[in-house]
Design a protein around this motif. Structure first.
Motif, PDB file in Angstrom:
ATOM      1  N   VAL A   6       0.812  -1.136  -0.014  1.00  0.00           N
ATOM      2  CA  VAL A   6      -0.058   0.015  -0.116  1.00  0.00           C
ATOM      3  C   VAL A   6       0.868   1.215  -0.037  1.00  0.00           C
ATOM      4  O   VAL A   6       1.522   1.521   0.848  1.00  0.00           O
ATOM      5  N   LEU A   7       0.743   1.990  -1.064  1.00  0.00           N
ATOM      6  CA  LEU A   7       1.707   3.275  -1.274  1.00  0.00           C
ATOM      7  C   LEU A   7       1.132   4.484  -0.615  1.00  0.00           C
ATOM      8  O   LEU A   7      -0.065   4.931  -1.360  1.00  0.00           O
ATOM      9  N   LEU A  17      -6.560   4.305   3.430  1.00  0.00           N
ATOM     10  CA  LEU A  17      -5.389   3.793   3.877  1.00  0.00           C
ATOM     11  C   LEU A  17      -5.342   2.430   4.742  1.00  0.00           C
ATOM     12  O   LEU A  17      -4.708   1.646   4.501  1.00  0.00           O
ATOM     13  N   GLY A  18      -6.451   2.486   5.629  1.00  0.00           N
ATOM     14  CA  GLY A  18      -6.469   1.214   6.553  1.00  0.00           C
ATOM     15  C   GLY A  18      -7.482   0.225   5.883  1.00  0.00           C
ATOM     16  O   GLY A  18      -7.054  -1.165   6.356  1.00  0.00           O
ATOM     17  N   ILE A  19      -8.156   0.281   4.967  1.00  0.00           N
ATOM     18  CA  ILE A  19      -8.931  -0.688   4.458  1.00  0.00           C
ATOM     19  C   ILE A  19      -8.272  -1.814   3.736  1.00  0.00           C
ATOM     20  O   ILE A  19      -8.525  -3.056   4.308  1.00  0.00           O
ATOM     21  N   LYS A  22      -7.076  -4.257   6.697  1.00  0.00           N
ATOM     22  CA  LYS A  22      -8.214  -4.888   7.509  1.00  0.00           C
ATOM     23  C   LYS A  22      -8.737  -5.981   6.733  1.00  0.00           C
ATOM     24  O   LYS A  22      -8.970  -7.123   7.111  1.00  0.00           O
ATOM     25  N   LEU A  23      -9.247  -5.974   5.312  1.00  0.00           N
ATOM     26  CA  LEU A  23      -9.608  -6.935   4.382  1.00  0.00           C
ATOM     27  C   LEU A  23      -8.838  -7.984   4.325  1.00  0.00           C
ATOM     28  O   LEU A  23      -9.063  -9.053   4.509  1.00  0.00           O
ATOM     29  N   PHE A  24      -7.573  -7.657   3.523  1.00  0.00           N
ATOM     30  CA  PHE A  24      -6.802  -8.601   3.013  1.00  0.00           C
ATOM     31  C   PHE A  24      -6.242  -9.362   4.306  1.00  0.00           C
ATOM     32  O   PHE A  24      -5.911 -10.551   4.467  1.00  0.00           O
ATOM     33  N   GLY A  25      -5.939  -8.780   5.592  1.00  0.00           N
ATOM     34  CA  GLY A  25      -5.482  -9.140   6.676  1.00  0.00           C
ATOM     35  C   GLY A  25      -6.399 -10.266   7.217  1.00  0.00           C
ATOM     36  O   GLY A  25      -6.082 -11.072   7.962  1.00  0.00           O
ATOM     37  N   ALA A  26      -7.855 -10.116   6.956  1.00  0.00           N
ATOM     38  CA  ALA A  26      -8.699 -11.015   7.555  1.00  0.00           C
ATOM     39  C   ALA A  26      -8.974 -12.253   6.607  1.00  0.00           C
ATOM     40  O   ALA A  26      -9.590 -13.052   6.888  1.00  0.00           O
ATOM     41  N   ALA A  27      -8.351 -12.322   5.542  1.00  0.00           N
ATOM     42  CA  ALA A  27      -8.576 -13.545   4.328  1.00  0.00           C
ATOM     43  C   ALA A  27      -7.526 -14.608   5.099  1.00  0.00           C
ATOM     44  O   ALA A  27      -6.322 -14.425   5.084  1.00  0.00           O
ATOM     45  N   THR A  28      -8.063 -15.665   5.190  1.00  0.00           N
ATOM     46  CA  THR A  28      -7.563 -17.000   5.775  1.00  0.00           C
ATOM     47  C   THR A  28      -7.732 -18.059   4.833  1.00  0.00           C
ATOM     48  O   THR A  28      -9.081 -18.149   4.388  1.00  0.00           O
ATOM     49  N   ASP A  29      -7.072 -19.203   4.962  1.00  0.00           N
ATOM     50  CA  ASP A  29      -7.648 -20.448   4.585  1.00  0.00           C
ATOM     51  C   ASP A  29      -8.398 -21.332   5.608  1.00  0.00           C
ATOM     52  O   ASP A  29      -8.767 -20.812   6.710  1.00  0.00           O
ATOM     53  N   LEU A  30      -9.085 -22.247   5.341  1.00  0.00           N
ATOM     54  CA  LEU A  30      -9.813 -23.002   6.434  1.00  0.00           C
ATOM     55  C   LEU A  30      -8.990 -23.451   7.341  1.00  0.00           C
ATOM     56  O   LEU A  30      -9.606 -23.992   8.452  1.00  0.00           O
ATOM     57  N   ALA A  31      -7.786 -23.332   7.245  1.00  0.00           N
ATOM     58  CA  ALA A  31      -6.671 -23.834   8.263  1.00  0.00           C
ATOM     59  C   ALA A  31      -6.410 -22.621   9.190  1.00  0.00           C
ATOM     60  O   ALA A  31      -5.838 -22.684  10.283  1.00  0.00           O
ATOM     61  N   ALA A 165     -16.171   2.302  -1.579  1.00  0.00           N
ATOM     62  CA  ALA A 165     -16.254   1.429  -2.715  1.00  0.00           C
ATOM     63  C   ALA A 165     -14.893   0.705  -2.673  1.00  0.00           C
ATOM     64  O   ALA A 165     -14.838  -0.475  -3.365  1.00  0.00           O
ATOM     65  N   ALA A 166     -13.774   1.086  -1.970  1.00  0.00           N
ATOM     66  CA  ALA A 166     -12.760   0.400  -1.887  1.00  0.00           C
ATOM     67  C   ALA A 166     -12.869  -0.736  -1.067  1.00  0.00           C
ATOM     68  O   ALA A 166     -12.187  -1.975  -1.370  1.00  0.00           O
ATOM     69  N   VAL A 167     -14.019  -1.054  -0.188  1.00  0.00           N
ATOM     70  CA  VAL A 167     -14.045  -2.317   0.388  1.00  0.00           C
ATOM     71  C   VAL A 167     -14.702  -3.242  -0.576  1.00  0.00           C
ATOM     72  O   VAL A 167     -14.481  -4.354  -0.631  1.00  0.00           O
ATOM     73  N   ASP A 168     -15.568  -2.721  -1.485  1.00  0.00           N
ATOM     74  CA  ASP A 168     -16.102  -3.629  -2.700  1.00  0.00           C
ATOM     75  C   ASP A 168     -15.200  -4.234  -3.404  1.00  0.00           C
ATOM     76  O   ASP A 168     -14.908  -5.419  -3.817  1.00  0.00           O
ATOM     77  N   LEU A 169     -13.992  -3.318  -3.910  1.00  0.00           N
ATOM     78  CA  LEU A 169     -12.965  -3.542  -4.701  1.00  0.00           C
ATOM     79  C   LEU A 169     -11.990  -4.822  -4.057  1.00  0.00           C
ATOM     80  O   LEU A 169     -11.728  -5.780  -4.751  1.00  0.00           O
ATOM     81  N   CYS A 170     -11.579  -4.361  -2.623  1.00  0.00           N
ATOM     82  CA  CYS A 170     -10.605  -5.367  -2.006  1.00  0.00           C
ATOM     83  C   CYS A 170     -11.737  -6.708  -1.904  1.00  0.00           C
ATOM     84  O   CYS A 170     -10.655  -7.722  -2.129  1.00  0.00           O
ATOM     85  N   LEU A 171     -12.558  -6.884  -1.636  1.00  0.00           N
ATOM     86  CA  LEU A 171     -13.547  -8.115  -1.651  1.00  0.00           C
ATOM     87  C   LEU A 171     -13.381  -8.804  -2.913  1.00  0.00           C
ATOM     88  O   LEU A 171     -13.378 -10.071  -3.136  1.00  0.00           O
ATOM     89  N   HIS A 172     -13.612  -8.029  -4.275  1.00  0.00           N
ATOM     90  CA  HIS A 172     -13.554  -8.530  -5.404  1.00  0.00           C
ATOM     91  C   HIS A 172     -12.362  -9.151  -5.658  1.00  0.00           C
ATOM     92  O   HIS A 172     -12.321 -10.186  -6.345  1.00  0.00           O
ATOM     93  N   LEU A 173     -11.096  -8.262  -5.209  1.00  0.00           N
ATOM     94  CA  LEU A 173      -9.880  -8.989  -5.439  1.00  0.00           C
ATOM     95  C   LEU A 173      -9.587 -10.446  -4.839  1.00  0.00           C
ATOM     96  O   LEU A 173      -9.149 -11.160  -5.187  1.00  0.00           O
ATOM     97  N   ILE A 174     -10.260 -10.398  -3.756  1.00  0.00           N
ATOM     98  CA  ILE A 174     -10.079 -11.662  -2.741  1.00  0.00           C
ATOM     99  C   ILE A 174     -10.939 -12.656  -3.172  1.00  0.00           C
ATOM    100  O   ILE A 174     -10.449 -13.919  -3.407  1.00  0.00           O
ATOM    101  N   ARG A 175     -12.067 -12.383  -3.941  1.00  0.00           N
ATOM    102  CA  ARG A 175     -13.057 -13.430  -4.422  1.00  0.00           C
ATOM    103  C   ARG A 175     -12.442 -13.890  -5.813  1.00  0.00           C
ATOM    104  O   ARG A 175     -12.456 -15.037  -6.106  1.00  0.00           O
TER     105      ARG A 175
END
Length: 331
Positions: A6-7, A17-19, A22-31, A165-175
């Motif tokens: 994040v630049l 800046l914090g989104i 928060k979102l990518f940091g919450a992404a984990t696998d099933l383990a 909308a930054a939240v929407d885009l970050c979720l899109h990338l995770i998806r």
């Protein structure tokens, strides 16, 4: 593990800046293992001022961009003044040049001014905050501006509209990276919707319509329970007690899409869920989603995420990451 850089530049907006963290940091696998590493950097590694009454210390300098899979540029208050490469803050152009050719580049809100000034958006579709849309289009006529959507994905370059909308885009990338199962878990953990209806057109100088019996929400709810059936515009309009013309106009105002576009998106989302979480054959899934034939489902899924149903199932089965990538555009 994917690496997100994040630049931040002086005047950065703390919310956006914090989104990513928060979102990518919450992404984990099933383990429970993290799927992303998120680092914040500035051009020289020094703290940056913010649009609030505090500064932020970042962990790294622009060298972090050279090892990133995705680079995200959040907005700063003075970014609308950046309308050409020579107006970029000192060192920012050189920092952007360090981004690897295969890395995704993402702007949040007014961060689009940085990407456009660096020439990264020439000839591409993009979006930005609706309030600056007219000025942005005048400053960057080579960019195909889409001011009504929440985000635009052109493959390597992605842009989001204003603020949330930054939240929407970050979720899109995770998806895209890890499937809807992971994205939905992130959304649930962060207490945000996994997908928002419509685009930012619904926020332009008017309040967001409240779903009521006078709107199209009851017709949408009715349709969601019948995605396996042919759904004609006349039926939807009649269920809402409106003429076709009024229903179509109200639908677009409330959702940001035409009824047909919305139905296709909902059917594709249902198909993706069934591919991830069931063993149903493609033909059965096509029927349950209202596409009729496996060929129709294959075409719609390719249009949405650029892969076949079988490839999607192999990649995202069970919500566990393997390899897949996809590209889609907000329509």
């Amino acid at each position: 593990m994917r690496r997100i850089a994040v630049l931040a530049v002086d005047g950065v907006v703390p919310f956006e800046l914090g989104i990513p963290a928060k979102l990518f940091g919450a992404a984990t696998d099933l383990a429970g293992q993290p799927l992303y590493e998120v680092v914040a950097c500035s051009v020289d590694g020094a703290p940056v001022t913010t649009a609030a009454d505090f500064s932020v210390a970042v962990g790294q300098d622009a060298a972090a961009l050279a090892t990133a899979d995705t680079v995200i540029v959040p907005p700063a208050v003075d970014m609308p003044k950046i309308t050409s490469r020579d107006l970029l803050p000192p060192g920012l152009a050189d920092a952007i040049d360090r981004i690897p050719p295969g890395a995704r580049i993402v702007s949040l809100c007014l961060g689009s001014y940085v990407l456009a000034s660096a020439g990264l958006l020439d000839g591409l579709a993009a979006t930005t905050h609706w309030h600056e849309a007219a000025d942005f289009q005048r400053a960057f006529p080579a960019v195909e501006l889409r001011p009504d959507v929440l985000f635009v994905d052109t493959g390597r370059i992605l842009t989001s509209a204003g603020a949330a909308a930054a939240v929407d885009l970050c979720l899109h990338l995770i998806r895209l990276d890890h499937g809807s199962g992971v994205a939905n878990r992130v959304a649930r953990a962060c207490v945000v919707p996994p997908w928002r209806d419509g685009g930012q057109a619904q926020y332009v100088e008017r309040p967001v319509p409240t779903p009521s019996d006078a709107g199209t929400a009851p017709a949408r709810e009715w349709a969601l329970g019948r995605l396996d059936q042919p759904l004609r515009l006349d039926e939807l309009a009649a269920h809402a007690g409106m003429s076709r013309r009024t229903f179509t106009r109200r639908f677009r105002a409330e959702v940001g899409l035409s009824p047909g576009e919305w139905l296709t998106r909902e059917r594709v989302d249902l198909a993706r869920h069934l591919l991830e979480h069931t063993d149903l054959p493609v033909e059965r899934i096509a029927g349950r989603c209202g596409f009729g034939t496996a060929a129709a489902l294959r075409q719609q899924l390719r249009d949405a995420v650029a892969v076949s149903p079988s490839s999607y199932r192999r990649t995202f089965r069970g919500g566990l990451p393997h390899s897949g990538q996809g590209a889609g555009a907000a329509k």
